[in-house]
Structure formats: C-alpha cells, structure tokens
Design an enzyme around this catalytic site. Sequence first.
Site, PDB file in Angstrom:
ATOM      1  N   LYS A  41      62.229 -36.485  63.636  1.00 51.56           N
ATOM      2  CA  LYS A  41      61.592 -35.231  64.081  1.00 51.56           C
ATOM      3  C   LYS A  41      62.041 -34.672  62.109  1.00 51.56           C
ATOM      4  O   LYS A  41      62.766 -34.059  62.357  1.00 51.56           O
ATOM      5  CB  LYS A  41      61.631 -34.274  65.146  1.00 51.56           C
ATOM      6  CG  LYS A  41      61.016 -32.961  64.904  1.00 51.56           C
ATOM      7  CD  LYS A  41      61.293 -32.713  66.306  1.00 51.56           C
ATOM      8  CE  LYS A  41      60.394 -31.484  66.721  1.00 51.56           C
ATOM      9  NZ  LYS A  41      60.827 -30.629  67.825  1.00 51.56           N
TER      10      LYS A  41
ATOM     11  N   ASP B 281      60.732 -22.802  76.941  1.00 52.59           N
ATOM     12  CA  ASP B 281      59.183 -23.618  76.385  1.00 52.59           C
ATOM     13  C   ASP B 281      58.496 -24.628  77.122  1.00 52.59           C
ATOM     14  O   ASP B 281      58.526 -25.410  76.528  1.00 52.59           O
ATOM     15  CB  ASP B 281      59.241 -23.716  75.367  1.00 52.59           C
ATOM     16  CG  ASP B 281      57.790 -24.042  74.078  1.00 52.59           C
ATOM     17  OD1 ASP B 281      56.752 -23.086  75.126  1.00 52.59           O
ATOM     18  OD2 ASP B 281      58.035 -24.114  72.824  1.00 52.59           O
TER      19      ASP B 281
ATOM     20  N   GLY C 191      52.967 -30.811  63.241  1.00 52.66           N
ATOM     21  CA  GLY C 191      52.710 -29.054  63.816  1.00 52.66           C
ATOM     22  C   GLY C 191      53.434 -28.319  63.013  1.00 52.66           C
ATOM     23  O   GLY C 191      53.801 -28.954  61.926  1.00 52.66           O
ATOM     24  N   GLY C 192      53.856 -26.898  63.464  1.00 51.16           N
ATOM     25  CA  GLY C 192      54.205 -26.122  62.532  1.00 51.16           C
ATOM     26  C   GLY C 192      55.742 -25.768  62.403  1.00 51.16           C
ATOM     27  O   GLY C 192      56.394 -25.386  61.011  1.00 51.16           O
ATOM     28  N   PHE C 193      56.660 -26.352  62.793  1.00 51.30           N
ATOM     29  CA  PHE C 193      57.735 -27.145  63.586  1.00 51.30           C
ATOM     30  C   PHE C 193      58.221 -28.852  62.008  1.00 51.30           C
ATOM     31  O   PHE C 193      59.101 -28.410  61.340  1.00 51.30           O
ATOM     32  CB  PHE C 193      59.023 -27.996  64.238  1.00 51.30           C
ATOM     33  CG  PHE C 193      57.565 -29.183  64.971  1.00 51.30           C
ATOM     34  CD1 PHE C 193      58.050 -30.092  64.390  1.00 51.30           C
ATOM     35  CD2 PHE C 193      56.597 -28.894  65.993  1.00 51.30           C
ATOM     36  CE1 PHE C 193      56.935 -31.605  64.934  1.00 51.30           C
ATOM     37  CE2 PHE C 193      56.099 -30.228  66.084  1.00 51.30           C
ATOM     38  CZ  PHE C 193      55.946 -31.479  65.580  1.00 51.30           C
TER      39      PHE C 193
ATOM     40  N   ILE D 270      53.229 -39.434  63.968  1.00 54.20           N
ATOM     41  CA  ILE D 270      52.245 -39.596  65.503  1.00 54.20           C
ATOM     42  C   ILE D 270      52.347 -38.121  65.529  1.00 54.20           C
ATOM     43  O   ILE D 270      51.400 -38.226  67.091  1.00 54.20           O
ATOM     44  CB  ILE D 270      53.171 -40.408  65.725  1.00 54.20           C
ATOM     45  CG1 ILE D 270      54.859 -40.253  66.109  1.00 54.20           C
ATOM     46  CG2 ILE D 270      52.915 -42.171  65.790  1.00 54.20           C
ATOM     47  CD1 ILE D 270      55.836 -40.198  66.957  1.00 54.20           C
ATOM     48  N   GLY D 271      52.838 -36.940  64.922  1.00 50.29           N
ATOM     49  CA  GLY D 271      52.696 -36.265  65.684  1.00 50.29           C
ATOM     50  C   GLY D 271      52.934 -35.002  63.813  1.00 50.29           C
ATOM     51  O   GLY D 271      53.457 -35.279  62.847  1.00 50.29           O
TER      52      GLY D 271
END
Length: 367
Positions: free
Chosen positions: A58, A155, A39-41, A36-37
Amino acid sequence: MNSKPNAEISSLPNAKLYSYKELQIATENFNLANKIGAGGFGSVYKGKLNDGTLAAIKVLSAQSEQGVREFLNEIVAISGLEHANLVKLYGCCTEGEQRILVYGYLENNSLAQTLLRRHSNLKFSWKIRTRICIGVAQGLAFLHDEVEPHIVHRDIKASNILLDKDFTPKISDFGLAKLFPATMTHVSTRVAGTFGYLAPEYAIRGKLTRKADIYSFGVLLLEIVSGRCNTNKRLPVDEQNLLETAWALYEKGMLIQLVDKALEGDFNADEACRYLKIGLLCTQDMPKNRPTMSIAAKMLKGEVDVDEVNISKPGLLTELLTLRSSGNAPPSSSAGWGTQQDKSSSSQSSNMTYATMSFTSIYDRSN
C-alpha cells in the site's frame, strides 16, 4: 519524511523496515498490471517479496501531515498483533519521502467490492456469510477486550473487511484507530470515519467509546445479510436507508424480506432473522443498550438468546441533519469528512468539527 517517524517505527520490535528498492522489485516497479486497489490514500499493488511471500503493498500519497500521522498510527496500532481476523502487517518503507505499508496478500478483495458492488463472480452462500459475520465479530472482540491497551477501530465498514482465499474475513485499515487504556471509558474527539457507519453519539458529540465500533458492526451485519449498501439513493425514498428499512420490517415481523434475494432462498430463515436482530441490537440509539462485541459474537454463534433481549429503535443521524438544516450545527472543518486532525481530550467535545462535504456527497460514497 522527517527522522521522528523513522525513530518511532524503529522502536517497534515487530515492524520490519523494507527498502524502496525491495518493494520496487516485488511489484515489478509498481507495474499497473499489479495494481489491485486505489483510493484517496494512494494505491495498492500485489507483490512478491524476496522470500517468495505474496504481499499487498500500500503506497500512501505524501500530500499532508495527516497522512504521516495515520501511517504511524496504523503501524503502532497493529504491529505485532496476531489474530485470524486481522490483516497481517509485515512492515513498512519510510525511505526518503516514501510511506509504504506491506501486508499479507488477500485473494478475494473487500466485501464492498465483491458482495455489495458485485464486482466479481464470487458466490456468497449463507454459510460463507455467517463465517464472515462471526469472524469480524471475533476480530473486533479481540481488539476491544483482549488487547492492552484496548483498540477502537473507528472505521469498520465493508471496504475495510478483506477476504482471503477461504473467505476468512480480515479487519484492515487501522489509520484512524484509537488506543484505550483499561482505565479510560471514552474520549471526546473530532469525528473521523465514514458516514452511514457512524454512531450518532460519536458523529454529533464526538464521544468515542467501543460502542461506536459496535454500531458500525451492526450496520455491516445488516449489509452482509441483505447484500446491499447501508444507503442506496437508487432505491425508492422510503427504502434508501438500510437501517430504517430493517427497523420498519422488524416492527411488522417481516425481517425475512430483507435477506439477500441472491441467496435464492438457500439459507436458514431463523438464523438469518437472528442475525438481522443482532444488527439492530448493535445499532440501538442508546450506546448502553448495545451488546459488547464479545456478547454479539456469542449471539451470532447461538450461544446467547437474542429473543430474550428487548430491541429499541436504531440510532440515526436525524439530529445532526436537523441541526445542519437549521443552521445550528457546530462549525465545519475544511479538512473534509474523515480527514480532520484528531486531537483527543477527556472533556472538551466543543472542539469537534464537521466536514464541509454535503450529506448528498457523503451518501454517494456508500453506493
């Protein structure tokens, strides 16, 4: 992952340790259909835990010690915290080289994906937007004033505000958070965060206080009301920066023009202008002029009169841009924006570094 992180996590009474096998089963072996997602992480998967609870899982990439540090930082910062406007951390997995965080699942993704990028069919009515603004303000006020030690998020941005099925906002991603004992007024630290949301005094001098979060919140508030990103290079040059546009309209008494056209006029004009003024109050150049998050929340709810407060020009990173163009900016770090190693100091701001990433590239991240 070495034994030290495991020992630190085990010492936290509210951090549940999951086995890798449990999370494999929960995500159907990290099936792409459940992704569902990303990114750089790393990547985020929807999963169902053993007790039937839906979770957002995650999986962080294991490329550097920086990842380990942020992983631990997030767990330490929010383990055990309970608030309606913070993501719920269920636990983590540190088996072998794995670094996995397990959160409560939120059905409506992030503000960046839904409201600003319009990557969904969700309709953000004015009522929903006010609920989101107040919720984020209350979550930040809780972190700044009610938690001990206080927490500065560092952030706050649209992609870190997640929404549940009822559009209740949840502040997420505490990997860059700093803990502030009550006796500490500020720390001098290397910059981490996202350009466009960074308070100038933090971006330029590395001076971090709770007022840096308040600046970021002000930018976010303007985004929610206007329905546009803080920087958009596709617009005419004089309209690309949301803060500059908001200030110009405020000076002309025409703030109403900034309200999202997608609302089609279905909003309270006085309330919308009040929210935009609060956004400008939170982004003033002088940190001491910005309200606390508790006061900002009261302003949003109409409990404190905004019109009685003088609003000065917002702080923009023009000084930093000038320094860089003249060749007088502090030396750059090779780590990249927002990924520098963070070493706090009570007085040594001269150690602060800036990313080698060009400002054009940084701006592009916000669009």
